[in-house]
Design a protein around this motif. Sequence first.
Motif, mmCIF file in Angstrom:
data_model
loop_
_atom_site.group_PDB
_atom_site.id
_atom_site.type_symbol
_atom_site.label_atom_id
_atom_site.label_comp_id
_atom_site.label_asym_id
_atom_site.label_seq_id
_atom_site.Cartn_x
_atom_site.Cartn_y
_atom_site.Cartn_z
ATOM 1 N N LEU A 172 -10.191 10.826 20.555
ATOM 2 C CA LEU A 172 -9.922 11.686 19.407
ATOM 3 C C LEU A 172 -10.172 10.938 18.102
ATOM 4 C CD1 LEU A 172 -8.790 14.377 18.295
ATOM 5 C CD2 LEU A 172 -6.514 13.329 18.382
ATOM 6 N N ALA A 173 -9.666 9.719 17.996
ATOM 7 C CA ALA A 173 -9.862 8.941 16.770
ATOM 8 C C ALA A 173 -11.331 8.635 16.529
ATOM 9 C CB ALA A 173 -9.049 7.639 16.846
ATOM 10 N N THR A 174 -12.064 8.344 17.589
ATOM 11 C CA THR A 174 -13.494 8.072 17.447
ATOM 12 C C THR A 174 -14.245 9.312 16.991
ATOM 13 O OG1 THR A 174 -13.382 6.412 19.207
ATOM 14 C CG2 THR A 174 -15.560 7.223 18.623
ATOM 15 N N ALA A 175 -13.921 10.451 17.589
ATOM 16 C CA ALA A 175 -14.642 11.686 17.287
ATOM 17 C C ALA A 175 -14.397 12.155 15.861
ATOM 18 C CB ALA A 175 -14.253 12.777 18.282
ATOM 19 N N VAL A 176 -13.137 12.167 15.417
ATOM 20 C CA VAL A 176 -12.845 12.675 14.075
ATOM 21 C C VAL A 176 -13.269 11.706 12.984
ATOM 22 C CG1 VAL A 176 -10.934 14.086 14.920
ATOM 23 C CG2 VAL A 176 -10.471 11.778 14.067
ATOM 24 N N ALA A 177 -13.605 10.464 13.357
ATOM 25 C CA ALA A 177 -14.092 9.513 12.361
ATOM 26 C C ALA A 177 -15.460 9.904 11.832
ATOM 27 C CB ALA A 177 -14.145 8.110 12.952
ATOM 28 N N GLY A 178 -16.169 10.752 12.569
ATOM 29 C CA GLY A 178 -17.503 11.164 12.156
ATOM 30 C C GLY A 178 -18.616 10.395 12.816
ATOM 31 N N ILE A 179 -18.278 9.515 13.771
ATOM 32 C CA ILE A 179 -19.300 8.758 14.487
ATOM 33 C C ILE A 179 -20.027 9.684 15.453
ATOM 34 C CG2 ILE A 179 -19.692 6.888 16.149
ATOM 35 C CD1 ILE A 179 -17.281 5.483 14.998
ATOM 36 N N PRO A 180 -21.354 9.713 15.436
ATOM 37 C CA PRO A 180 -22.068 10.558 16.393
ATOM 38 C C PRO A 180 -21.920 10.013 17.808
ATOM 39 C CG PRO A 180 -23.623 9.206 15.185
ATOM 40 C CD PRO A 180 -22.276 8.988 14.546
ATOM 41 N N GLY A 181 -21.890 10.901 18.755
ATOM 42 C CA GLY A 181 -21.738 10.500 20.143
ATOM 43 C C GLY A 181 -21.131 11.640 20.930
ATOM 44 N N GLY A 182 -21.173 11.543 22.236
ATOM 45 C CA GLY A 182 -20.686 12.612 23.078
ATOM 46 C C GLY A 182 -19.225 12.433 23.456
ATOM 47 N N ILE A 183 -18.584 13.540 23.815
ATOM 48 C CA ILE A 183 -17.200 13.477 24.314
ATOM 49 C C ILE A 183 -17.147 13.804 25.801
ATOM 50 C CG2 ILE A 183 -16.209 14.061 22.070
ATOM 51 C CD1 ILE A 183 -15.735 16.893 23.197
ATOM 52 N N PHE A 184 -18.301 14.079 26.417
ATOM 53 C CA PHE A 184 -18.311 14.398 27.840
ATOM 54 C C PHE A 184 -17.778 13.229 28.666
ATOM 55 C CE2 PHE A 184 -21.261 18.159 28.889
ATOM 56 C CZ PHE A 184 -20.773 18.875 27.813
ATOM 57 N N THR A 219 -3.417 19.599 28.356
ATOM 58 C CA THR A 219 -3.797 18.361 27.659
ATOM 59 C C THR A 219 -5.193 18.458 27.061
ATOM 60 O OG1 THR A 219 -4.482 17.435 29.796
ATOM 61 C CG2 THR A 219 -2.275 16.876 29.007
ATOM 62 N N GLY A 220 -6.136 19.057 27.801
ATOM 63 C CA GLY A 220 -7.477 19.232 27.250
ATOM 64 C C GLY A 220 -7.481 20.178 26.065
ATOM 65 N N GLY A 221 -6.706 21.269 26.160
ATOM 66 C CA GLY A 221 -6.596 22.186 25.037
ATOM 67 C C GLY A 221 -5.947 21.526 23.837
ATOM 68 N N LEU A 222 -4.971 20.651 24.080
ATOM 69 C CA LEU A 222 -4.335 19.915 22.994
ATOM 70 C C LEU A 222 -5.347 19.018 22.283
ATOM 71 C CD1 LEU A 222 -1.758 19.091 21.479
ATOM 72 C CD2 LEU A 222 -1.395 17.334 23.233
ATOM 73 N N PHE A 223 -6.196 18.345 23.059
ATOM 74 C CA PHE A 223 -7.239 17.507 22.456
ATOM 75 C C PHE A 223 -8.149 18.354 21.565
ATOM 76 C CE2 PHE A 223 -11.586 15.990 22.383
ATOM 77 C CZ PHE A 223 -11.456 14.656 22.046
ATOM 78 N N ALA A 224 -8.618 19.495 22.077
ATOM 79 C CA ALA A 224 -9.505 20.357 21.302
ATOM 80 C C ALA A 224 -8.814 20.867 20.042
ATOM 81 C CB ALA A 224 -9.975 21.531 22.163
ATOM 82 N N ARG A 225 -7.547 21.271 20.178
ATOM 83 C CA ARG A 225 -6.791 21.776 19.028
ATOM 84 C C ARG A 225 -6.643 20.696 17.955
ATOM 85 N NH1 ARG A 225 -2.891 25.818 18.245
ATOM 86 N NH2 ARG A 225 -2.326 25.797 16.034
ATOM 87 N N MET A 226 -6.282 19.493 18.375
ATOM 88 C CA MET A 226 -6.119 18.411 17.406
ATOM 89 C C MET A 226 -7.438 18.069 16.730
ATOM 90 S SD MET A 226 -3.306 15.774 19.034
ATOM 91 C CE MET A 226 -4.275 15.401 20.503
ATOM 92 N N MET A 227 -8.515 18.054 17.497
ATOM 93 C CA MET A 227 -9.811 17.719 16.926
ATOM 94 C C MET A 227 -10.236 18.747 15.881
ATOM 95 S SD MET A 227 -13.271 16.674 18.962
ATOM 96 C CE MET A 227 -14.783 16.231 18.083
ATOM 97 N N LEU A 228 -10.052 20.032 16.168
ATOM 98 C CA LEU A 228 -10.413 21.085 15.222
ATOM 99 C C LEU A 228 -9.511 21.047 13.997
ATOM 100 C CD1 LEU A 228 -11.085 24.086 17.642
ATOM 101 C CD2 LEU A 228 -12.785 22.839 16.286
#
Length: 339
Positions: free
Chosen positions: A223-235, A146-155
């Motif tokens: 995922l939606a927040t990150a790919v929107a371009g909003i700065p912030g952490g994913i930790f 699931t974590g790898g899927l998140f990373a793959r989708m984000m990239l």
Amino acid sequence: MEALRKLRIMVRAAVMKLILTVAALLVGGSVGREGPTVQISAAIMAGYHRLLQVPLRASVIIAGGAAGVAAAFNTPLAGLTFAIEELADAYEQRMALLAMTTILIAGMVSLGLAGDYVYFGFVRQTMHFSGALRVAPIAGIVGGLTGGLFARMMLDIDRYKDRWIPAMRDQPVRWALLCGTVVALTGVSTGLTWGTGYEAAHGIIEGTETPYWYGPSKLIATLATAVAGIPGGIFAPSLSAGAGLGAILKAIFPDEPGGAVVLLGMVAYFTGVVRAPLTAVIIIVEATASRGLILPLFTAALIAHGTSRLVCKERLYHGLAQPWHAKLAAETKKAGKDA
């Protein structure tokens, strides 16, 4: 004067990232505070070097970023291990002292301002050897996938969204609106995916009943927040999504200590996302004072690291940095021709 100009630009960008991250949290974006903390810490380190006219090395930026991770979660060792794991290919031995000194100062300042605290609270539970053999591999496999899927989708979304959705080409505002709609719909329908996810994760660790769909919902919102371009952490959001995975694992292994099972889910999913198993284990141990679970956590993290590679061969942060490396190389080449 050129150094001062570059310093102002870098500091201004870091401050703007902080402001935008706070704004994202206020409207329910699934981001963590560690993102702008890392940016500002790196900018401060770079700023001092530029003002003192000391050569600026990559290790300086890494040390500043590591201090930001340490201060965000009150986890000094995690900051150091993150610096080492993320720079394994270009790691300088002399960077160790610089990173440790910077993290020590950040830890002391954080301790003075926020006091001595454990981020997710104390987890005293332990796990028998037989239980660890049953739970850790399953957590590692599921968390890694699931974590790898998140990373793959984000990239993939970051690289190919213009090809997949031509209408969004050169339309950052429309794209942000689309992503924001996904975040809002997910948050309204669940009522749980807003913000960093700290409260939900802490509650799951403490034994609060949480819907099984919380983990997948938090993944989508992050995922939606990150790919929107909003700065912030994913930790922080990733740790919270991992806690959601842990809630599912608790139902599968009801006879095992609930809090311990949740931590295995958290470390496995987090490792699957960032592919930094040592950092994942250390940050969980420091954030929960769960030293009795180090071996099961390492087992889950290492399995998750290997499993994640089956889904996403490229490490997330390295992949996200590629366009910037290409741009820098092009600018350097152009400057060389002009000279």
